[in-house]
Design a protein around this motif. Structure first.
Motif, PDB file in Angstrom:
ATOM      1  N   THR A  47       0.823  -1.223   0.131  1.00  0.00           N
ATOM      2  CA  THR A  47       0.133   0.083  -0.130  1.00  0.00           C
ATOM      3  C   THR A  47       0.800   1.216   0.043  1.00  0.00           C
ATOM      4  O   THR A  47       1.867   1.454   0.768  1.00  0.00           O
ATOM      5  CB  THR A  47      -0.850   0.104   1.182  1.00  0.00           C
ATOM      6  N   PRO A  48       0.691   2.267  -0.916  1.00  0.00           N
ATOM      7  CA  PRO A  48       1.560   3.460  -1.060  1.00  0.00           C
ATOM      8  C   PRO A  48       1.216   3.939   0.191  1.00  0.00           C
ATOM      9  O   PRO A  48       0.053   4.211   0.745  1.00  0.00           O
ATOM     10  CB  PRO A  48       0.969   4.133  -2.116  1.00  0.00           C
ATOM     11  N   TRP A  49       2.439   4.684   0.695  1.00  0.00           N
ATOM     12  CA  TRP A  49       2.183   5.448   2.084  1.00  0.00           C
ATOM     13  C   TRP A  49       2.465   7.093   1.839  1.00  0.00           C
ATOM     14  O   TRP A  49       2.514   7.515   1.064  1.00  0.00           O
ATOM     15  CB  TRP A  49       3.195   4.757   3.100  1.00  0.00           C
ATOM     16  N   VAL A  50       2.596   7.780   3.267  1.00  0.00           N
ATOM     17  CA  VAL A  50       3.044   8.977   3.178  1.00  0.00           C
ATOM     18  C   VAL A  50       4.176   9.457   2.191  1.00  0.00           C
ATOM     19  O   VAL A  50       4.121  10.416   1.543  1.00  0.00           O
ATOM     20  CB  VAL A  50       3.199   9.651   4.768  1.00  0.00           C
ATOM     21  N   ASP A  51       5.255   8.619   2.542  1.00  0.00           N
ATOM     22  CA  ASP A  51       6.494   8.995   1.788  1.00  0.00           C
ATOM     23  C   ASP A  51       6.342   8.742   0.268  1.00  0.00           C
ATOM     24  O   ASP A  51       6.793   9.581  -0.504  1.00  0.00           O
ATOM     25  CB  ASP A  51       7.585   7.988   2.144  1.00  0.00           C
ATOM     26  N   ASP A  52       5.401   7.921  -0.202  1.00  0.00           N
ATOM     27  CA  ASP A  52       5.186   7.902  -1.700  1.00  0.00           C
ATOM     28  C   ASP A  52       4.491   9.144  -2.228  1.00  0.00           C
ATOM     29  O   ASP A  52       4.597   9.534  -3.283  1.00  0.00           O
ATOM     30  CB  ASP A  52       4.228   6.400  -1.878  1.00  0.00           C
ATOM     31  N   TYR A  53       3.450   9.317  -1.423  1.00  0.00           N
ATOM     32  CA  TYR A  53       2.572  10.418  -1.856  1.00  0.00           C
ATOM     33  C   TYR A  53       3.240  11.997  -1.518  1.00  0.00           C
ATOM     34  O   TYR A  53       3.046  12.646  -2.526  1.00  0.00           O
ATOM     35  CB  TYR A  53       1.185  10.675  -1.099  1.00  0.00           C
ATOM     36  N   ALA A  54       4.190  12.075  -0.816  1.00  0.00           N
ATOM     37  CA  ALA A  54       5.052  13.363  -0.758  1.00  0.00           C
ATOM     38  C   ALA A  54       5.879  13.320  -1.843  1.00  0.00           C
ATOM     39  O   ALA A  54       6.014  14.602  -2.392  1.00  0.00           O
ATOM     40  CB  ALA A  54       5.802  13.032   0.600  1.00  0.00           C
ATOM     41  N   ALA A  55       6.723  12.102  -2.260  1.00  0.00           N
ATOM     42  CA  ALA A  55       7.430  12.102  -3.530  1.00  0.00           C
ATOM     43  C   ALA A  55       6.427  12.479  -4.706  1.00  0.00           C
ATOM     44  O   ALA A  55       7.120  13.172  -5.589  1.00  0.00           O
ATOM     45  CB  ALA A  55       8.164  10.885  -3.728  1.00  0.00           C
ATOM     46  N   LEU A  56       5.444  12.031  -4.866  1.00  0.00           N
ATOM     47  CA  LEU A  56       4.570  12.199  -5.970  1.00  0.00           C
ATOM     48  C   LEU A  56       4.211  13.759  -6.213  1.00  0.00           C
ATOM     49  O   LEU A  56       4.248  14.189  -7.184  1.00  0.00           O
ATOM     50  CB  LEU A  56       3.314  11.535  -5.949  1.00  0.00           C
ATOM     51  N   ALA A  57       3.768  14.293  -4.657  1.00  0.00           N
ATOM     52  CA  ALA A  57       3.382  15.907  -4.775  1.00  0.00           C
ATOM     53  C   ALA A  57       4.903  16.776  -5.235  1.00  0.00           C
ATOM     54  O   ALA A  57       4.618  17.375  -5.994  1.00  0.00           O
ATOM     55  CB  ALA A  57       3.082  16.256  -3.551  1.00  0.00           C
ATOM     56  N   SER A  58       6.148  16.021  -4.735  1.00  0.00           N
ATOM     57  CA  SER A  58       7.270  16.918  -5.050  1.00  0.00           C
ATOM     58  C   SER A  58       7.629  16.758  -6.787  1.00  0.00           C
ATOM     59  O   SER A  58       7.907  17.925  -7.166  1.00  0.00           O
ATOM     60  CB  SER A  58       8.221  16.104  -4.397  1.00  0.00           C
ATOM     61  N   SER A  59       7.278  15.577  -7.280  1.00  0.00           N
ATOM     62  CA  SER A  59       7.431  15.456  -8.892  1.00  0.00           C
ATOM     63  C   SER A  59       6.451  16.331  -9.380  1.00  0.00           C
ATOM     64  O   SER A  59       6.823  16.890 -10.527  1.00  0.00           O
ATOM     65  CB  SER A  59       7.037  13.961  -9.183  1.00  0.00           C
ATOM     66  N   ILE A  60       5.282  16.426  -8.934  1.00  0.00           N
ATOM     67  CA  ILE A  60       4.291  17.470  -9.585  1.00  0.00           C
ATOM     68  C   ILE A  60       4.550  18.817  -9.724  1.00  0.00           C
ATOM     69  O   ILE A  60       4.516  19.555 -10.551  1.00  0.00           O
ATOM     70  CB  ILE A  60       2.832  17.135  -9.123  1.00  0.00           C
ATOM     71  N   PHE A  61       5.164  19.432  -8.353  1.00  0.00           N
ATOM     72  CA  PHE A  61       5.551  20.545  -8.448  1.00  0.00           C
ATOM     73  C   PHE A  61       6.881  20.800  -9.087  1.00  0.00           C
ATOM     74  O   PHE A  61       6.850  21.959  -9.577  1.00  0.00           O
ATOM     75  CB  PHE A  61       5.985  20.957  -6.664  1.00  0.00           C
ATOM     76  N   ALA A  62       7.817  19.894  -9.277  1.00  0.00           N
ATOM     77  CA  ALA A  62       9.006  20.006  -9.999  1.00  0.00           C
ATOM     78  C   ALA A  62       8.538  20.206 -11.443  1.00  0.00           C
ATOM     79  O   ALA A  62       8.988  21.041 -12.436  1.00  0.00           O
ATOM     80  CB  ALA A  62       9.693  18.863 -10.073  1.00  0.00           C
ATOM     81  N   LEU A  63       7.516  19.286 -11.880  1.00  0.00           N
ATOM     82  CA  LEU A  63       7.135  19.696 -13.332  1.00  0.00           C
ATOM     83  C   LEU A  63       6.263  20.788 -13.428  1.00  0.00           C
ATOM     84  O   LEU A  63       6.560  21.462 -14.532  1.00  0.00           O
ATOM     85  CB  LEU A  63       5.904  18.434 -13.601  1.00  0.00           C
ATOM     86  N   ALA A  64       5.677  21.464 -12.596  1.00  0.00           N
ATOM     87  CA  ALA A  64       4.973  22.966 -12.641  1.00  0.00           C
ATOM     88  C   ALA A  64       6.159  23.610 -12.712  1.00  0.00           C
ATOM     89  O   ALA A  64       5.888  24.731 -13.486  1.00  0.00           O
ATOM     90  CB  ALA A  64       4.333  22.977 -11.421  1.00  0.00           C
ATOM     91  N   TYR A  65       7.240  23.733 -11.837  1.00  0.00           N
ATOM     92  CA  TYR A  65       8.245  24.650 -11.827  1.00  0.00           C
ATOM     93  C   TYR A  65       8.856  24.478 -13.384  1.00  0.00           C
ATOM     94  O   TYR A  65       9.300  25.750 -13.818  1.00  0.00           O
ATOM     95  CB  TYR A  65       9.167  24.323 -10.972  1.00  0.00           C
ATOM     96  N   ALA A  66       9.116  23.444 -13.913  1.00  0.00           N
ATOM     97  CA  ALA A  66       9.970  23.552 -15.258  1.00  0.00           C
ATOM     98  C   ALA A  66       8.930  23.970 -16.252  1.00  0.00           C
ATOM     99  O   ALA A  66       9.199  24.749 -17.284  1.00  0.00           O
ATOM    100  CB  ALA A  66       9.988  21.803 -15.514  1.00  0.00           C
TER     101      ALA A  66
END
Length: 353
Positions: A47-66
């Motif tokens: 089951t994906p946990w907090v660390d997985d979703y935190a990394a997902l959020a970070s990747s989305i923000f990274a893509l938004a910044y790009a």
């Protein structure tokens, strides 16, 4: 019409293609790393946990910044100062205004992902768990404070993109140095946190080297932040921000990728098993994504915490016992709160106790 709005003459030294290429390549790579991370989670029935979703959020923000960086190139990001259209200053600055908070949130995402992943290692130890939770709180507060300060660094806010408006602004250069300094300090703490636990594990030298190398990957992000600091001190005109944008994209994207690497253990094991099978090695057991690992069963009266180490290079599973005293109630509570159900790390994670 060309790519840059209001461009009167072509810049022979334009770095627009460089800005676009680097930002998109790294941010998309981070997103692919997240996709692979979730593939491993679901394939191994974890089951994906907090660390997985935190990394997902970070990747989305990274893509938004790009994406912000790419849009900014249409208004002159990457041009030399002599070729930058004056009429682009306000729209260029408006877009840049949104990039600051997004960058801070992207940094926060992968830091939280790394810290929460440590709870899978030895979150059952009360003191260690409290230290990790304290570090998470400090990271969240630090990044949110800087995100807010960036957003209101000028009063009125509109003065940040239109200097003709009367008002006051903070000196951005010392502010950027402060952000970089606290971020580097937190990175060093994050890198050092798992070392006391790893030191106590009774592992072979090869296994310790593998684990140390995985956690040391965080130094790459720290080095990039140091490089970024040197680009900040050269920030004098609108065109000087291109290097900051590039290194920011690289920093947050690599941060996401580094946080994902420890979760790829099953892929390395599957590959090693395939190679061994091809070579006719009968001593190695086959491993498939989605299989359940057999672990040693401990008596309920036993008050020790077992940790399992997965060696990707050999495809072997080793159970290591550490002298951590916990009660049965604490173990049950830990498994519910720390692991998000049955989710576990694939490099170093608590086994059944």
């Amino acid at each position: 019409m060309g790519w840059v709005y209001n461009l009167h003459r072509e810049d022979p030294n334009s770095e627009i293609p460089r800005v676009i290429t680097i930002c998109l390549v790294f941010s998309i790579s981070a997103l692919l790393a997240i996709c692979l991370r979730f593939y491993v989670r679901f394939s191994t029935r974890r089951t994906p946990w907090v660390d997985d979703y935190a990394a997902l959020a970070s990747s989305i923000f990274a893509l938004a910044y790009a994406a912000i960086a790419v849009v900014q190139t249409r208004w002159g990001q990457g041009l030399s100062a002599a070729y930058f259209p004056e009429e682009n200053v306000i729209p260029f600055s408006k877009i840049q205004y949104f990039g600051g908070p997004v960058y801070c949130l992207a940094l926060l995402g992968f830091k939280v992902a790394l810290l929460t992943s440590y709870l899978r290692i030895a979150g059952v130890v009360k003191l260690y768990r409290k230290v990790i939770l304290a570090a998470i709180v400090v990271c969240v507060i630090n990044q949110l404070v800087f995100a807010v300060i960036i957003s209101v660094s000028c009063i009125p806010v509109a003065r940040q993109w239109d200097t003709s408006i009367e008002g006051k602004c903070i000196d951005t250069i010392p502010f950027y140095f402060s952000l970089a300094g606290t971020s580097i300090g937190l990175d060093l703490i994050i890198i050092a946190l798992p070392l006391p636990v790893l030191w106590k594990l009774q592992l072979r030298l090869k296994q310790k080297i593998i684990l140390a190398a995985l956690f040391a990957l965080g130094f790459f992000v720290t080095i990039i932040q140091i490089i970024r600091i040197f680009t900040v001190k050269d920030l004098k005109t609108y065109t000087d921000s291109k290097n900051i944008v590039i290194w920011s994209c690289v920093e947050v994207s690599l941060g996401v990728i580094v946080s994902c690497i420890p979760t790829y253990g099953p892929l390395f094991k599957a590959f090693a098993s395939t190679v061994n099978s091809y070579r006719g090695n009968n001593t190695s057991r086959s491993y498939q994504l989605g299989s359940v690992h057999p672990t040693s069963k401990s008596a309920t009266s036993r008050r020790r915490s077992n940790f399992e180490l997965i060696s990707e290079s050999e495809g072997a599973q080793i159970t290591v016992t550490t002298a951590v005293t916990v009660s049965a109630g604490e173990r049950t509570n830990y498994r519910k709160q720390s692991h998000g159900g049955d989710s576990e790390e694939h490099i170093l994670f608590p086994g059944k106790i």
